[in-house]
Design a protein around this motif. Sequence first.
Motif, mmCIF file in Angstrom:
data_model
loop_
_atom_site.group_PDB
_atom_site.id
_atom_site.type_symbol
_atom_site.label_atom_id
_atom_site.label_comp_id
_atom_site.label_asym_id
_atom_site.label_seq_id
_atom_site.Cartn_x
_atom_site.Cartn_y
_atom_site.Cartn_z
ATOM 1 N N ARG A 67 -1.439 -11.415 4.562
ATOM 2 C CA ARG A 67 -0.196 -11.141 5.277
ATOM 3 C C ARG A 67 -0.092 -9.658 5.619
ATOM 4 N N ASN A 68 0.736 -9.348 6.613
ATOM 5 C CA ASN A 68 0.870 -7.965 7.081
ATOM 6 C C ASN A 68 1.975 -7.202 6.378
ATOM 7 N N TYR A 69 2.930 -7.920 5.800
ATOM 8 C CA TYR A 69 4.036 -7.245 5.109
ATOM 9 C C TYR A 69 4.679 -8.210 4.126
ATOM 10 N N GLY A 70 5.460 -7.653 3.191
ATOM 11 C CA GLY A 70 6.227 -8.450 2.248
ATOM 12 C C GLY A 70 7.649 -7.919 2.198
ATOM 13 N N LYS A 71 8.623 -8.832 2.129
ATOM 14 C CA LYS A 71 10.037 -8.437 2.176
ATOM 15 C C LYS A 71 10.581 -8.186 0.776
ATOM 16 N N VAL A 72 11.287 -7.076 0.626
ATOM 17 C CA VAL A 72 11.950 -6.761 -0.639
ATOM 18 C C VAL A 72 13.382 -6.348 -0.326
ATOM 19 N N TYR A 73 14.347 -7.016 -0.950
ATOM 20 C CA TYR A 73 15.750 -6.663 -0.751
ATOM 21 C C TYR A 73 16.084 -5.369 -1.488
ATOM 22 N N THR A 74 17.020 -4.604 -0.930
ATOM 23 C CA THR A 74 17.427 -3.359 -1.583
ATOM 24 C C THR A 74 18.034 -3.623 -2.949
ATOM 25 N N GLY A 75 18.589 -4.836 -3.128
ATOM 26 C CA GLY A 75 19.166 -5.202 -4.418
ATOM 27 C C GLY A 75 18.143 -5.264 -5.537
ATOM 28 N N PHE A 76 16.858 -5.255 -5.174
ATOM 29 C CA PHE A 76 15.797 -5.231 -6.192
ATOM 30 C C PHE A 76 16.019 -4.075 -7.165
ATOM 31 N N TRP A 77 16.443 -2.926 -6.634
ATOM 32 C CA TRP A 77 16.536 -1.721 -7.459
ATOM 33 C C TRP A 77 17.806 -1.661 -8.293
ATOM 34 N N THR A 78 18.769 -2.531 -8.014
ATOM 35 C CA THR A 78 20.007 -2.540 -8.793
ATOM 36 C C THR A 78 20.179 -3.831 -9.602
ATOM 37 N N SER A 79 19.228 -4.733 -9.486
ATOM 38 C CA SER A 79 19.287 -5.981 -10.238
ATOM 39 C C SER A 79 19.219 -5.702 -11.742
ATOM 40 N N LEU A 82 7.207 -5.301 -7.907
ATOM 41 C CA LEU A 82 7.253 -4.860 -6.509
ATOM 42 C C LEU A 82 5.903 -5.093 -5.835
ATOM 43 N N TYR A 83 4.832 -4.835 -6.566
ATOM 44 C CA TYR A 83 3.482 -5.061 -6.036
ATOM 45 C C TYR A 83 3.275 -6.548 -5.704
ATOM 46 N N LEU A 84 3.705 -7.444 -6.602
ATOM 47 C CA LEU A 84 3.520 -8.873 -6.366
ATOM 48 C C LEU A 84 4.295 -9.345 -5.139
ATOM 49 N N LEU A 85 5.448 -8.755 -4.887
ATOM 50 C CA LEU A 85 6.260 -9.141 -3.737
ATOM 51 C C LEU A 85 5.666 -8.666 -2.415
ATOM 52 N N THR A 86 4.813 -7.663 -2.466
ATOM 53 C CA THR A 86 4.313 -7.038 -1.230
ATOM 54 C C THR A 86 2.800 -6.958 -1.135
ATOM 55 N N CYS A 87 2.070 -7.402 -2.144
ATOM 56 C CA CYS A 87 0.621 -7.184 -2.175
ATOM 57 C C CYS A 87 -0.090 -8.033 -1.111
ATOM 58 N N PRO A 88 -1.270 -7.624 -0.676
ATOM 59 C CA PRO A 88 -2.003 -8.351 0.370
ATOM 60 C C PRO A 88 -2.532 -9.714 -0.080
#
Length: 305
Positions: free
Chosen positions: A2-14, A29-35
């Motif tokens: 895949r070319n990108y992975g989506k991460v919500y800003t709420g990730f950092w305040t969860s 974060l790596y698992l949510l966005t890794c290739p």
Amino acid sequence: MRNYGKVYTGFWTSEDILNMSEDSRTLALYLLTCPHGNMLGCFRLTNAYASDDLHWDVERVSKAFQELCTKGFIYRCERSFWVMIRRYLAWNQFENPNVGKAASKLFNTITPPEAVKALLATALRQFSPLFPASVLDEFGSSLKPFENPLKLDMETRTGTGTGTGTGTGTVAKSAVEHASHDSVKQIFAYWQEVMDSPKSVLDANRTGLIKKALQSYSSADICKAIRGCSKSPHNMGINEQRTKYNGLDLILRNADKIDRFIALDAGNARPTAQSETIEETNGRIMAEILGSTTVDRNTFDMEVS
């Protein structure tokens, strides 16, 4: 890839993310966005691949994976290295029916262990209304494992959850039953994978053993005990009888057995003297596990292939 992975800003305040160690947050974060990932959030990823991408040593990667499993962020089969991000599909809804059809093609081509794919099927039912339901028919009703298993487990034992009872800290009966039901199935599925026993059945005896263990141990600790047993050559069949002693009836027989296997998983079992023969080693391990030098074969929960 895949070319990108989506991460919500709420990730950092969860709250769940904030309660993790820095390494686990980074790995999440790596698992949510890794290739290596895909639109299902279920993919195979070895420690070596993650180590290379993150520039961490393998032990550091392994510890972070263990914490993410314990926190309920992921499910990971340690034998096959398949990872499933538990709520990935809740965070990444399919945009239209065509995307749902593409996801169904991917679902049919990936080859994780059966237990992992069944969990993925449950997530698709729960979070993905645009996924073709007919594709999931073979998986039946499946599990509902997407709450934090350790949180549920702790609420069940201590009464700290929010319930409908009149007393402070009372857990609703349905919540307790739900937690127990899901934890038992998850632990049994883990035992099936680690011991390579997919045809085994979760009968009343095994259910009772797991429920009894959950009264004193967390789901994570019970899984560590199972994994510890799998690290014992004697228990895995390297013995004079060439018989595996790896059933839940042995692993969860009492607190002493569970503690011994957890210690074995952590590498804290008593070291073997260099002068010991294989036979002496097997005898010592069995004596430590059973608390005596006599082996009663009728007491073992053995699987017959």
